[in-house]
Enzyme design. Structure first.
Site, PDB file in Angstrom:
ATOM      1  N   SER A 141       7.167   5.485  -4.181  1.00  0.00           N
ATOM      2  CA  SER A 141       6.297   4.318  -4.352  1.00  0.00           C
ATOM      3  C   SER A 141       6.178   3.898  -5.815  1.00  0.00           C
ATOM      4  O   SER A 141       6.100   4.743  -6.713  1.00  0.00           O
ATOM      5  CB  SER A 141       4.904   4.663  -3.812  1.00  0.00           C
ATOM      6  OG  SER A 141       3.953   3.765  -4.307  1.00  0.00           O
ATOM      7  N   SER A 142       6.114   2.582  -6.034  1.00  0.00           N
ATOM      8  CA  SER A 142       5.957   2.076  -7.409  1.00  0.00           C
ATOM      9  C   SER A 142       4.625   2.514  -8.014  1.00  0.00           C
ATOM     10  O   SER A 142       4.463   2.504  -9.236  1.00  0.00           O
ATOM     11  CB  SER A 142       6.053   0.550  -7.418  1.00  0.00           C
ATOM     12  OG  SER A 142       5.105   0.002  -6.521  1.00  0.00           O
ATOM     13  N   GLU A 143       3.660   2.892  -7.169  1.00  0.00           N
ATOM     14  CA  GLU A 143       2.369   3.338  -7.698  1.00  0.00           C
ATOM     15  C   GLU A 143       2.297   4.852  -7.877  1.00  0.00           C
ATOM     16  O   GLU A 143       1.201   5.412  -8.008  1.00  0.00           O
ATOM     17  CB  GLU A 143       1.218   2.858  -6.796  1.00  0.00           C
ATOM     18  CG  GLU A 143       1.044   1.361  -6.710  1.00  0.00           C
ATOM     19  CD  GLU A 143       0.707   0.670  -8.044  1.00  0.00           C
ATOM     20  OE1 GLU A 143       0.627   1.368  -9.079  1.00  0.00           O
ATOM     21  OE2 GLU A 143       0.565  -0.554  -8.046  1.00  0.00           O
TER      22      GLU A 143
ATOM     23  N   SER B 291       9.143   3.454  -1.622  1.00  0.00           N
ATOM     24  CA  SER B 291       8.987   2.053  -1.990  1.00  0.00           C
ATOM     25  C   SER B 291       9.830   1.172  -1.074  1.00  0.00           C
ATOM     26  O   SER B 291      10.982   1.498  -0.774  1.00  0.00           O
ATOM     27  CB  SER B 291       9.443   1.901  -3.448  1.00  0.00           C
ATOM     28  OG  SER B 291       9.482   0.562  -3.814  1.00  0.00           O
TER      29      SER B 291
ATOM     30  N   GLY C 179       0.845  -1.185   0.000  1.00  0.00           N
ATOM     31  CA  GLY C 179       0.000   0.000   0.000  1.00  0.00           C
ATOM     32  C   GLY C 179       0.884   1.240   0.000  1.00  0.00           C
ATOM     33  O   GLY C 179       2.105   1.158   0.181  1.00  0.00           O
TER      34      GLY C 179
ATOM     35  N   HIS D 271      -3.829   4.206  -1.010  1.00  0.00           N
ATOM     36  CA  HIS D 271      -3.915   2.916  -1.703  1.00  0.00           C
ATOM     37  C   HIS D 271      -3.653   1.801  -0.697  1.00  0.00           C
ATOM     38  O   HIS D 271      -2.622   1.787  -0.026  1.00  0.00           O
ATOM     39  CB  HIS D 271      -2.883   2.866  -2.834  1.00  0.00           C
ATOM     40  CG  HIS D 271      -2.692   1.505  -3.424  1.00  0.00           C
ATOM     41  ND1 HIS D 271      -3.743   0.696  -3.784  1.00  0.00           N
ATOM     42  CD2 HIS D 271      -1.575   0.793  -3.715  1.00  0.00           C
ATOM     43  CE1 HIS D 271      -3.277  -0.444  -4.269  1.00  0.00           C
ATOM     44  NE2 HIS D 271      -1.957  -0.419  -4.233  1.00  0.00           N
TER      45      HIS D 271
HETATM   46 ZN   LIG Z   1      -0.660  -2.034  -4.513  1.00  0.00          ZN
END
Ligand SMILES: [Zn+2]
Length: 227
Positions: free
Chosen positions: A78-80, A49, A34, A102
């Site tokens: 973060s990868s998102e 991340s 998340g 997330h």
């Molecule tokens: Zn995720």
């Protein structure tokens, strides 16, 4: 909303760390899964991340531009990050999208594997804009996932990502986080209702009536709270 000065950034970083710890306590994620972000003017502060929430410090929070350029980060964002940025960019009113959360919470993931939508099992779903769509599965960290999330968010402040998790947004981190908790609660309640057979679901007209009454009451509060 946060000021775009260094005080605003410091406050945002501290708040991201404290809400990240809550993700674990509230069962919305495990380990470092998340991520969450807040918008500060034309920049976005986002969790890093691969750092466990238990070890995360305010200085680990990354700062990126709306184009994804890293501005002030000792860690990898973060990868998102592309999904967070796409949601800020798609905001119809900037003030409505001040923070994005997330989660990898179990009830919504379970629901996403068997349903295309979280239906209106309780009128509180109006707080998310109505029944919550399940976006199709796309690999984590991809621009395709970002696009799928934005599409499924149309008219909603929450989306469920199939076999992955959920995303909510709010005017600030507190509201975005409360919506993530509400979404997980609604998914759990729906699963419990299914154990009694096919549950009754509120109609669009019934939800519209709730939204209108909520607006009327908020207006009444503002009037009576004034000088
Ligand atoms: Zn995720």
């Amino acid at each position: 909303m946060y000021g775009s000065d260094s005080d605003g950034l410091q406050a945002a970083r501290a708040q991201l760390v404290s809400y990240s710890a809550r993700l674990l306590d509230d069962g919305l994620a495990v380990g470092s899964a998340g991520n969450m972000s807040v918008r500060i003017g034309d920049r976005v502060a986002i969790t890093p991340s691969g750092i466990s929430y238990a070890e995360m410090r305010p200085e680990d929070i990354c700062l990126v531009g709306m184009d994804g350029a890293e501005l002030q980060s000792s860690e990898t964002p973060s990868s998102e990050t592309p999904m967070h940025l796409a949601i800020y960019a798609a905001a119809k009113a900037e003030a409505e999208v001040g923070a994005v959360v997330h989660t990898h919470s179990p009830e919504v993931i379970a629901l996403s594997a068997g349903r295309d939508e979280l239906p209106a099992i309780h009128y509180a779903i109006t707080g998310l804009g109505g029944p919550v769509r399940v976006a199709p599965y796309v690999r984590f960290g991809s621009s395709g996932l970002a696009a799928a999330a934005v599409t499924a968010l149309d008219g909603r402040s929450a989306v469920i990502l199939r076999n992955h998790g959920a995303v909510t947004y709010g005017r600030d981190l507190a509201q975005a986080y409360d919506r993530a908790l509400l979404l997980e609660w609604l998914a759990r309640t729906y699963r419990l209702a299914l154990s009694y057979g096919e549950p009754a679901i509120l109609s669009a007209a019934e939800l519209d009536e709730v939204t209108a009454e909520s607006r009327r009451r908020r207006y009444g509060e503002r009037r009576s709270g004034g000088p």
